[in-house]
Design a protein around this motif. Structure first.
Motif, mmCIF file in Angstrom:
data_model
loop_
_atom_site.group_PDB
_atom_site.id
_atom_site.type_symbol
_atom_site.label_atom_id
_atom_site.label_comp_id
_atom_site.label_asym_id
_atom_site.label_seq_id
_atom_site.Cartn_x
_atom_site.Cartn_y
_atom_site.Cartn_z
ATOM 1 N N ASP A 117 0.849 -1.193 0.000
ATOM 2 C CA ASP A 117 0.000 0.000 0.000
ATOM 3 C C ASP A 117 0.885 1.243 0.000
ATOM 4 O OD1 ASP A 117 -2.742 1.292 0.436
ATOM 5 O OD2 ASP A 117 -1.603 2.098 2.122
ATOM 6 N N GLU A 118 0.635 2.147 -0.930
ATOM 7 C CA GLU A 118 1.501 3.315 -1.108
ATOM 8 C C GLU A 118 1.495 4.234 0.112
ATOM 9 O OE1 GLU A 118 2.053 7.077 -4.230
ATOM 10 O OE2 GLU A 118 0.560 5.500 -4.616
ATOM 11 N N ASN A 119 0.319 4.532 0.656
ATOM 12 C CA ASN A 119 0.237 5.431 1.816
ATOM 13 C C ASN A 119 0.913 4.826 3.046
ATOM 14 O OD1 ASN A 119 -1.208 7.353 0.350
ATOM 15 N ND2 ASN A 119 -3.172 6.414 0.860
ATOM 16 N N SER A 120 0.720 3.523 3.258
ATOM 17 C CA SER A 120 1.343 2.867 4.407
ATOM 18 C C SER A 120 2.862 2.849 4.257
ATOM 19 C CB SER A 120 0.810 1.439 4.554
ATOM 20 O OG SER A 120 -0.589 1.450 4.769
ATOM 21 N N ARG A 121 3.333 2.568 3.059
ATOM 22 C CA ARG A 121 4.787 2.557 2.842
ATOM 23 C C ARG A 121 5.395 3.930 3.091
ATOM 24 N NH1 ARG A 121 3.803 -0.150 -2.142
ATOM 25 N NH2 ARG A 121 4.563 1.721 -3.194
ATOM 26 N N LYS A 122 4.674 4.987 2.721
ATOM 27 C CA LYS A 122 5.176 6.343 2.944
ATOM 28 C C LYS A 122 5.319 6.638 4.433
ATOM 29 C CE LYS A 122 4.069 11.217 2.099
ATOM 30 N NZ LYS A 122 3.068 12.157 1.515
ATOM 31 N N LEU A 123 4.305 6.265 5.220
ATOM 32 C CA LEU A 123 4.371 6.494 6.665
ATOM 33 C C LEU A 123 5.480 5.666 7.305
ATOM 34 C CD1 LEU A 123 0.536 6.510 7.474
ATOM 35 C CD2 LEU A 123 2.070 8.488 7.446
ATOM 36 N N ILE A 124 5.659 4.434 6.831
ATOM 37 C CA ILE A 124 6.721 3.578 7.383
ATOM 38 C C ILE A 124 8.087 4.173 7.070
ATOM 39 C CG2 ILE A 124 7.819 1.318 7.168
ATOM 40 C CD1 ILE A 124 5.043 0.131 6.760
ATOM 41 N N ARG A 125 8.277 4.696 5.849
ATOM 42 C CA ARG A 125 9.568 5.323 5.496
ATOM 43 C C ARG A 125 9.839 6.531 6.375
ATOM 44 N NH1 ARG A 125 7.913 4.396 0.042
ATOM 45 N NH2 ARG A 125 7.256 6.585 -0.074
ATOM 46 N N LEU A 126 8.822 7.341 6.654
ATOM 47 C CA LEU A 126 9.024 8.520 7.503
ATOM 48 C C LEU A 126 9.366 8.110 8.930
ATOM 49 C CD1 LEU A 126 6.117 10.847 6.274
ATOM 50 C CD2 LEU A 126 8.557 11.061 5.770
ATOM 51 N N LEU A 127 8.730 7.064 9.426
ATOM 52 C CA LEU A 127 9.033 6.610 10.786
ATOM 53 C C LEU A 127 10.419 5.996 10.883
ATOM 54 C CD1 LEU A 127 5.574 5.026 11.709
ATOM 55 C CD2 LEU A 127 6.582 7.067 12.735
ATOM 56 N N GLU A 128 10.899 5.397 9.809
ATOM 57 C CA GLU A 128 12.226 4.789 9.808
ATOM 58 C C GLU A 128 13.333 5.801 9.484
ATOM 59 O OE1 GLU A 128 11.832 1.704 6.955
ATOM 60 O OE2 GLU A 128 11.094 0.218 8.404
ATOM 61 N N CYS A 129 12.953 6.980 9.009
ATOM 62 C CA CYS A 129 13.943 7.985 8.631
ATOM 63 C C CYS A 129 14.675 8.498 9.874
ATOM 64 C CB CYS A 129 13.257 9.139 7.899
ATOM 65 S SG CYS A 129 14.383 10.446 7.383
ATOM 66 N N GLU A 130 15.999 8.492 9.808
ATOM 67 C CA GLU A 130 16.812 8.964 10.931
ATOM 68 C C GLU A 130 17.178 10.438 10.812
ATOM 69 O OE1 GLU A 130 20.189 6.435 11.127
ATOM 70 O OE2 GLU A 130 19.028 4.631 11.682
ATOM 71 N N GLY A 131 16.940 11.030 9.660
ATOM 72 C CA GLY A 131 17.240 12.443 9.466
ATOM 73 C C GLY A 131 16.158 13.340 10.054
#
Length: 342
Positions: free
Chosen positions: A185-199
């Motif tokens: 799911d595109e929206n879920s993947r986007k939220l997961i990437r933001l939560l995993e982002c260390e920057g």
């Protein structure tokens, strides 16, 4: 032999040419067709609807029982079987299914109580697609596949293939199933990437992931102090059907409470309310709560004009130059004289 080799080489290198699958293609279409002999489907992709190339083609011989089905049911068989076969290409993307059976255009809004077709709806819920009609004269490419019969002696029925895959899905836990669907799911993947982002995240990105958290690769949303599984768009219909249709056809509040015991998705209450308002069983068998409206009784006429006057209002109409768009109507019960006040 040389001439035959050259002719074959030119046929393989010229249009139409099979292209590699592109998950980011602008247009993805699935064309299906069926006959009493075979089912067929073709996956096409391109930059526009006028520049499509074939990516994958599938066909299957019908069983002796399937060959006796009605043409509309065979066309539905073709859609179910093709989506099941091309599942690895179609999960997580939007696409359009074209069929030459116009009755199937209304597939998503009609309910059924047949167990066999109900199992097929479970297959369709994980895809993001729309069914459109196209005349058979423009479906010759897929129609040819449905007329070709191979030497397969004991073909597997569509229902057996669907049931086998659903049994595998039942073996998954709800967390594993949600995690699997979140990954496509595109929206879920986007939220997961933001939560995993260390920057460092922007203020907008921080607002997007507010109340969201990630645990064991699964996206959760904090709701009333509890972490709930975030449901992707493709799973919402199935979750609501399980909570309402299979859970006793309760009201909006009780259905929402049942869903939010484990799951959450945006606009949950509005989605549930809309689903219940279109539930055929609720509309047919349930009576509205509260006092029922009474029947209208005839009013006897008065003994003289204007002894009894009926008053009502009409509108809205087109706004007049004096900014009036409603009418106050007065009608005499005896003489039926009517006077209008804007």
């Amino acid at each position: 032999q040389e001439d035959a080799f050259v002719a074959l080489r030119e046929a393989l290198c010229n249009e139409p040419v099979v292209k590699m699958y592109d998950p980011n293609a602008a247009v993805t279409q699935v064309h299906t067709d069926a006959s009493s002999h075979a089912l067929s489907g073709v996956l096409l992709q391109g930059s526009s609807t006028t520049s499509l190339h074939m990516v994958y083609a599938v066909s299957k011989k019908t069983t002796s029982a399937e060959s006796k089905y009605h043409s509309s049911r065979l066309e539905l068989y073709a859609i179910i079987w093709t989506l099941n076969r091309l599942r690895q290409f179609l999960l997580g993307i939007q696409f359009v299914v074209f069929t030459d059976c116009q009755a199937l255009v209304y597939l998503n809004i009609h309910k059924t109580n047949k167990p066999q077709i109900a199992r097929w709806f479970e297959v369709l819920h994980e895809f993001d697609f729309e069914i459109k009609y196209r005349p058979g004269s423009r479906m010759a490419h897929v129609d040819a596949l449905s007329r070709a019969i191979d030497d397969e002696k004991d073909p597997t029925s569509v229902d057996a293939e669907v049931t086998e895959r659903l049994e595998v899905c039942v073996a998954l836990t709800k967390e594993e199933r949600v995690r699997f669907m979140q990954q496509v799911d595109e929206n879920s993947r986007k939220l997961i990437r933001l939560l995993e982002c260390e920057g460092k995240l922007t203020k907008t990105e921080q607002n997007e992931i507010k109340d969201y958290e990630l645990s064991s690769g699964i996206l959760y949303r904090r709701y009333k102090g509890r972490p709930l599984l975030v449901i992707p768009k493709s799973m919402r219909k199935g979750i609501v059907i399980e909570a309402h249709d299979h859970g006793g056809h309760f009201s909006t509040d009780r259905t929402v409470a049942r869903i939010t015991a484990d799951y959450w998705f945006s606009c949950l209450r509005r989605y549930v309310r809309q689903h219940i308002s279109m539930c055929i069983d609720c509309l047919t068998h349930k009576r509205p709560a509260g006092k029922r409206p009474g029947l209208l009784n005839p009013i006897p006429p008065g003994k003289r004009p204007f002894q009894i006057v009926h008053v009502d209002h009409l509108g809205p109409f087109e706004t007049a130059t004096s900014n009036n768009k409603y009418l106050l109507v007065l009608a005499d019960n005896l003489t039926k004289y009517v006077h209008l006040y804007p």
